[in-house]
Scaffold this motif. Sequence first.
Motif, PDB file in Angstrom:
ATOM      1  N   GLU A  96       0.832  -1.206   0.000  1.00  0.00           N
ATOM      2  CA  GLU A  96       0.000   0.000   0.000  1.00  0.00           C
ATOM      3  C   GLU A  96       0.867   1.257   0.000  1.00  0.00           C
ATOM      4  N   ALA A  97       1.849   1.297  -0.892  1.00  0.00           N
ATOM      5  CA  ALA A  97       2.768   2.434  -0.911  1.00  0.00           C
ATOM      6  C   ALA A  97       2.059   3.733  -1.235  1.00  0.00           C
ATOM      7  N   THR A  98       1.122   3.698  -2.178  1.00  0.00           N
ATOM      8  CA  THR A  98       0.459   4.944  -2.576  1.00  0.00           C
ATOM      9  C   THR A  98      -0.318   5.531  -1.406  1.00  0.00           C
ATOM     10  N   ALA A  99      -1.090   4.701  -0.720  1.00  0.00           N
ATOM     11  CA  ALA A  99      -1.841   5.198   0.436  1.00  0.00           C
ATOM     12  C   ALA A  99      -0.900   5.682   1.526  1.00  0.00           C
ATOM     13  N   ALA A 100       0.194   4.934   1.765  1.00  0.00           N
ATOM     14  CA  ALA A 100       1.144   5.337   2.803  1.00  0.00           C
ATOM     15  C   ALA A 100       1.770   6.683   2.474  1.00  0.00           C
ATOM     16  N   GLY A 101       2.171   6.868   1.205  1.00  0.00           N
ATOM     17  CA  GLY A 101       2.748   8.153   0.816  1.00  0.00           C
ATOM     18  C   GLY A 101       1.751   9.286   0.939  1.00  0.00           C
ATOM     19  N   ASN A 102       0.519   9.048   0.511  1.00  0.00           N
ATOM     20  CA  ASN A 102      -0.553  10.039   0.648  1.00  0.00           C
ATOM     21  C   ASN A 102      -0.692  10.456   2.114  1.00  0.00           C
ATOM     22  N   LEU A 103      -0.780   9.472   3.003  1.00  0.00           N
ATOM     23  CA  LEU A 103      -0.997   9.751   4.432  1.00  0.00           C
ATOM     24  C   LEU A 103       0.192  10.472   5.047  1.00  0.00           C
ATOM     25  N   LEU A 104       1.399  10.083   4.671  1.00  0.00           N
ATOM     26  CA  LEU A 104       2.579  10.709   5.258  1.00  0.00           C
ATOM     27  C   LEU A 104       2.767  12.134   4.768  1.00  0.00           C
ATOM     28  N   VAL A 105       2.382  12.437   3.535  1.00  0.00           N
ATOM     29  CA  VAL A 105       2.423  13.831   3.078  1.00  0.00           C
ATOM     30  C   VAL A 105       1.392  14.653   3.846  1.00  0.00           C
ATOM     31  N   GLN A 106       0.240  14.074   4.143  1.00  0.00           N
ATOM     32  CA  GLN A 106      -0.714  14.772   5.009  1.00  0.00           C
ATOM     33  C   GLN A 106      -0.073  15.088   6.367  1.00  0.00           C
ATOM     34  N   ALA A 107       0.628  14.099   6.923  1.00  0.00           N
ATOM     35  CA  ALA A 107       1.284  14.308   8.215  1.00  0.00           C
ATOM     36  C   ALA A 107       2.367  15.377   8.119  1.00  0.00           C
ATOM     37  N   MET A 108       3.056  15.449   6.975  1.00  0.00           N
ATOM     38  CA  MET A 108       4.036  16.509   6.773  1.00  0.00           C
ATOM     39  C   MET A 108       3.346  17.871   6.721  1.00  0.00           C
ATOM     40  N   ALA A 109       2.194  17.925   6.029  1.00  0.00           N
ATOM     41  CA  ALA A 109       1.460  19.192   5.937  1.00  0.00           C
ATOM     42  C   ALA A 109       0.961  19.660   7.296  1.00  0.00           C
ATOM     43  N   MET A 110       0.637  18.716   8.173  1.00  0.00           N
ATOM     44  CA  MET A 110       0.118  19.052   9.499  1.00  0.00           C
ATOM     45  C   MET A 110       1.223  19.193  10.549  1.00  0.00           C
ATOM     46  N   GLY A 111       2.489  19.074  10.108  1.00  0.00           N
ATOM     47  CA  GLY A 111       3.609  19.303  11.017  1.00  0.00           C
ATOM     48  C   GLY A 111       3.977  18.125  11.886  1.00  0.00           C
ATOM     49  N   GLU A 112       3.418  16.940  11.631  1.00  0.00           N
ATOM     50  CA  GLU A 112       3.725  15.787  12.473  1.00  0.00           C
ATOM     51  C   GLU A 112       4.948  15.020  11.969  1.00  0.00           C
ATOM     52  N   VAL A 113       5.258  15.151  10.688  1.00  0.00           N
ATOM     53  CA  VAL A 113       6.453  14.551  10.104  1.00  0.00           C
ATOM     54  C   VAL A 113       7.261  15.674   9.473  1.00  0.00           C
TER      55      VAL A 113
END
Length: 488
Positions: free
Chosen positions: A432-449
């Motif tokens: 599930e690389a695509t979903a994982a990348g999508n979610l982690l970019v969200q986390a980057m946008a929200m300052g968590e990553v």
Amino acid sequence: MRYLAFDLGAESGRAIIGTLEDARLTLEEIYRFPNEPVRIPDGLHWDVLRLFHEMKEGLRRATARYGTGLKSLAVDTWGVDFGLLGEKDVLLGNPYHYRDDRTRGVMEEAFKVVPREEIFSQTGIQFMPINSLYQLLAWRQQQPAMLSQAQTLLMMPDLFNFFFTGIKAGEFTNASTTQMYNPRTGTWATGMLEKLGLPVAILPAINPPGTIVGPLLPRVARETGAGEIAVIAPGSHDTASAVAAVPATGPDYMYISCGTWSLVGVEVREPVINEQTLSLNFTNEGGVGGTFRLLKNVTGLWLVQECRRAWARRGEELSYGELTALAREASPLTAVIDPDHPAFLNPEDMPAAIQAYCRETGQPVPQTKGEIVRCALESLALKYRWVLEKLEGILGKELPVIHMVGGGTRNELLCRFTASATGRPVVAGPVEATAAGNLLVQAMAMGEVGSLNEARKIVRRSFALKTYEAEKTDVWEEKYEAFIRLLG
């Protein structure tokens, strides 16, 4: 924190919840729905309104499960396809499917106005008749009155973001797939488009991945019970999200994002646009974190998917696992095909198309289902080797490891064939690389990553990976020589 990814592929869409806790990401598929194109008299279309209805249902289910615990959502899809909005933001028909044949011959007509070399110099994108540029030219040639009504062009994920938020905006990674975007200037290639007689005023502003588009429209929030969660533009081209989740530890690797298509390439800091990449028909697409993806689009498991569909129409229903098992028992390396030959773009009968190609090229003709599927999988592995060698030539260095991500990693036979054909270890996963990348970019946008490297560390901690080593490379070497002769 919890985030919601909508990952839409050529066969299905999924709503996936990602929970990030203790530097580990866990995924939960909360809703899955089919993505079936619809053919009507004027052509093949995506059923975009049904897809949005299903996405709202996915959001409703996510909200019912987690309430206000959801921080954001983001949509990724395939590239090249788009919707047109007219006056008062009315959708001007369901978007066309990239496999619709209305672009036949359009690319060659475009070259008469703007030479192939100039188009590549402006965009750095691989020439394919499905590209947005030729789709838009098909609109101008075949439906000029309707195109004249268009006020905004939105790529598929941008269109869904508009449905969610009412905000019209583009996103870098998907814009870069269109062959209408100049990666050197970071703007639409307006001069080239004007030469081709295309309306540049309809093109939206382009945001980088990780941009917060806006909050949900109040009526969507009420329908789904979601409240005021943020809608984020991730790497909205699905391959950009998948590559963001490649669990690499250094810069020297090749990735294969494998599903219906295989996207085979490397990550670079600047686009590589020169005579060599033009002659090889390579492409420079936008990535996450200020990167570019120098790659080749290769027909992927579409070959097997269409074989399975053709056999199902005859009443022979077989799972992918059953087809792979049949292929495993078939004789190895008896015949090969060029997966990217036009005969395989959208044939009425894929097994018959594969057999015809083998017959016409003077090879043994695969007869059984296992032989046909094995021919397709081995041919993909050989094409991956061809791309690997060309990339190493362009970059002037060896790429000692291959990272394969996406749904294609479930096919262990393809992973094993790829290792043997290339002589490189293949690290497979996450699925599930695509979903994982999508979610982690969200986390980057929200300052968590904090960064792309940090996101990749999280992937390595969170998902099981499997390494395949090369086997019987001498047999593959002989067949690769035959494959090269086949490519001409």
